[in-house]
Every structure is written in structure tokens, then in C-alpha cells.
Design an enzyme around this catalytic site. Sequence first.
Site, short mmCIF file in Angstrom:
data_model
loop_
_atom_site.label_atom_id
_atom_site.label_comp_id
_atom_site.label_asym_id
_atom_site.label_seq_id
_atom_site.Cartn_x
_atom_site.Cartn_y
_atom_site.Cartn_z
N GLY A 144 9.62 -21.62 -19.73
CA GLY A 144 10.29 -21.56 -21.03
C GLY A 144 11.73 -21.99 -20.89
O GLY A 144 12.14 -22.56 -19.89
N ASN A 145 12.51 -21.74 -21.93
CA ASN A 145 13.94 -22.08 -21.87
C ASN A 145 14.74 -21.03 -22.64
O ASN A 145 14.18 -20.12 -23.24
CB ASN A 145 14.18 -23.50 -22.39
CG ASN A 145 13.76 -23.67 -23.83
OD1 ASN A 145 14.37 -23.08 -24.72
ND2 ASN A 145 12.71 -24.43 -24.08
N ARG A 146 16.04 -21.17 -22.60
CA ARG A 146 16.92 -20.10 -23.09
C ARG A 146 17.26 -20.21 -24.58
O ARG A 146 18.10 -19.46 -25.06
CB ARG A 146 18.22 -20.10 -22.28
CG ARG A 146 18.01 -19.65 -20.85
CD ARG A 146 19.27 -19.86 -20.04
NE ARG A 146 20.42 -19.16 -20.61
CZ ARG A 146 21.68 -19.44 -20.30
NH1 ARG A 146 21.94 -20.43 -19.45
NH2 ARG A 146 22.66 -18.77 -20.86
N ALA A 197 13.96 -26.18 -29.10
CA ALA A 197 13.97 -26.79 -27.76
C ALA A 197 12.54 -26.75 -27.23
O ALA A 197 12.14 -25.77 -26.60
CB ALA A 197 14.91 -26.02 -26.85
#
Length: 435
Positions: free
Chosen positions: A238-240, A305
Site C-alpha cells: 500500500g502507500n501512505r 494514489a
Amino acid sequence: MRVTPSASDPLTTSSTHEAASPSGGRPAARVVLGVSGGIAAYKACELLRRFSESGHGADFDVTVVPTAAALQFVGESTWAALSGKPVATEVWTEVHRVPHVRIGQSADLLVVAPATADLLAKAAHGLADDLLTNTLLTARCPVVFAPAMHTEMWEHPATQANVATLRERGAVVIEPAEGRLTGVDTGKGRLPEPAEIFELCREVLARGSAVGPDLAGRQVLVTAGGTREYLDPVRFLGNRSSGLQGYALARAAAARGADVILVAANVSLPDPAGVKIVRVETTAELRDAVLAAAPSADAVVMAAAPADYRPVDVSDAKIKKAEDGSAPTVSLAQNPDILHEISTRRARPGAVIVGFAAETGDDSGSVLDLARAKLARKGCDLLVVNDVSGGAVFGSPENEAVILAADGGAVEVQRGPKHALAHVIWDEVAARLQD
Ligand code: CTP
């Protein structure tokens, strides 16, 4: 062009009146809270608290105008105690002060929450048989209706026609939320959360009466958050991305009258009032949701994102740690580029498509060089560029950006709250929307 966001503090741009400020400081914005007779009237107490506690009571000067039916649900003393003012439902109280005209004339914002089907019908037809409906006729400030009723009543052609009339006249009519209704029923018709109605009202106040709901009649699609690509049932890549900027865009568009679909990927933020939310987890789900909504959208803003890669193999069972101390190898496949796909496909001619880019600059070029190349590569109309060389944007309530346009323009937005950047982005979108 350089823009200093003007919506950074809604209160500095809202009030034109010299209402008494409880703190003796800057003038408080005069808000009329109309309450009509539905069970959701109890939630209006929470909305009233938000107004009356903001800035330790200094930001807003609230007058509550309940209908007689509203008092069946929440009594007069509750409204009087929470607002610190006497409360009237009829035009016959303190007649010498001409309340049926004065309250509306001096308001900076009129919000009706909940707005019943009956109240919407009266407002649409200009009936004036109590203090609230009289006030609606005399107010020249922005008006927000937050409807709440059973799904059948909301969907009835009479109600929908009344809502359309009110929107045509410049009112912001928030779409009700979906969920549990009175009794055993569920469906569309719930009053959105009071905290979010409050945020929407702040946005409307910040823009003032001069601009009006300039996105009324427009459908906009916003994506937010970060996608997850699962390795097994419990682990993912995943991402932030927090979703804050996308949510700010959705909230700002709703306050400007747009019909908003928000595709949210793994975001844990409160639902913005009046916004339809589609929840997704993976990039494939995000793509499906965007492709489904894009053909009817006047504008698409891709603030999410999406993960660029996904594991080739996804295990149905939790992957166990190897006893021999070895680490697994994960093979990745590239995900489709959704922004590029919708920009080249152009399902709705004339739609404005906006991308985001977090850039750091490298040996091959500066942040803006790389961003210009990305704008051309993606094929979108606007690209909102964040310079993330110094770190922190993720999860921060503030943002700064340069908005590059495919037609060659560039707007630099100085550091400020994400909702302020959101309004500048919508300004740029609105300027490019065709009739
Ligand atoms: N985006 C998308 N689909 C993807 C990846 C990104 O639609 N699979 C969108 C994002 O929502 C954003 C824009 O593309 O609006 C820019 O994303 P970014 O990650 O900067 O673009 P990339 O093409 O992945 O470029 P880079 O190689 O710099 O990571």
C-alpha cells in the site's frame, strides 16, 4: 500566476455585518438554523453546538427558527439553551421587531437541517405560513438545505421537482446520506453527520453570497486515498495517502453545488455531507468505479494514489513464515494507468480531467520539467504538482502546489489548508467547463 488561498480561514471572508461578537473581537457570522419537523431534528442540536462552540462561541451568532412540527421532536427550551437566545416559530412573537423580515435580511447563512419534504415543498413554492418560511423568503444570503426523510418521500417526483427548483434558484440542497432510517427501514434519506454539515456550511460561508454555487448542475468524480494490493488475506502492498486532499475536494465541490461521487480507497475519514461514496480497496476496483462514473462526469479529479504494481500471485491462505529462515520472492505486475486511460478515452467530450503528481526532481530534470512531461504523457487537462523533495504532504492538513494546464498555463498555490487548494483546483476546473 500566484494564488494565496483565500478560503484558508472561512471566517475572515464571511461576514459583512457588524453582529455582536461574543468575544468582542471580529464580527461573528450570522447564521439562521432552520429546523423542520422530522426525527433528525435531534441531530440539529449537535449542529447548533458546532456553531455555538466554534472559536469559543465567537465565530458564529446563531438564531434557531424551528417549525411547530420540529418542536414535537425537540422542545423550545433545548434550542433556547443551546443558542442562548429566545426561540420563536410563528411571526406573532415580538411583532414590533418585525422578525419575519429582520431575521432573514440580516443573515449571512441560512441552513435548514433537517429539511422535510413539506418544508422543501413550501420553500420551492414560496409559501410563508410560519417564521421559518417567511425567513426563507426574505433571506438574500446563501441557503443550504439538508433534507432528511424516508427514501420514498425523497424519490417522489414532487420532492425531486422541488429540489430541482431550489437548486436552480441558487440554494445548495445536500443529497441525503444512505443508511438506517426511522423504524426498520434503511435507504437514502438520512441526515448527513452534523459535523460534516457544519464543515459544508463553513465552506459556503467562506465563499460568500457573491460567487454562489457555481458547480450546480455539474456532476464531478473525485478519487481519494491509496489502493492496497493483497499478497494474502492479511497482507498488502500500500502507500501512505491519507485521502485528506481528495476528501477536501469532494467537500468543496458539494459546497459549490456539484453532484459529487467520491471513490475512496481505504480512507478512514468521516463521509463529507451530500457526497455519494463508493468504497474500493484495489487499483482494479478503483478503475472499475472510475470507468463506471466517468462517462457522466463533467470533471474527474484523480487525487487517489493507486498502487502502480500488484503481486502476480495472491495466496488464498495466510503465507506462513519459512522455517529455514528464507524470504519469499514477490513477483509484481504493472497496474493499468487509470488517469491515462480516461484521458485518452474521453468518454465524455468536454469533461475536464485533473491528475495529481508528487515529484522530487532528479538528474533528468526539475520538479516542473518532470511534471510537464507527466502532464503530456498522461493526457489530462490539469496536473496538480506537489514538490515532495522535503518529505511531508501525506496526512498533513496543509498542502502547496503548482497547477499545470495542458494549454500552457501554470498557477502556483502557496502553502495553506487542503480545502483552500481544493477551491483553487475547482476554480481552474470551472473556468474550463463548457456550457
Ligand atoms: N494514477 C492512475 N493510475 C495509476 C497510477 C496513477 O490513474 N495506476 C494517477 C494518480 O491518481 C495521479 C496521477 O496518475 O492523479 C499521477 O500518479 P503518479 O504516481 O505520479 O504517476 P506515475 O505514472 O505512476 O508516475 P511515476 O513514474 O512518476 O510514479
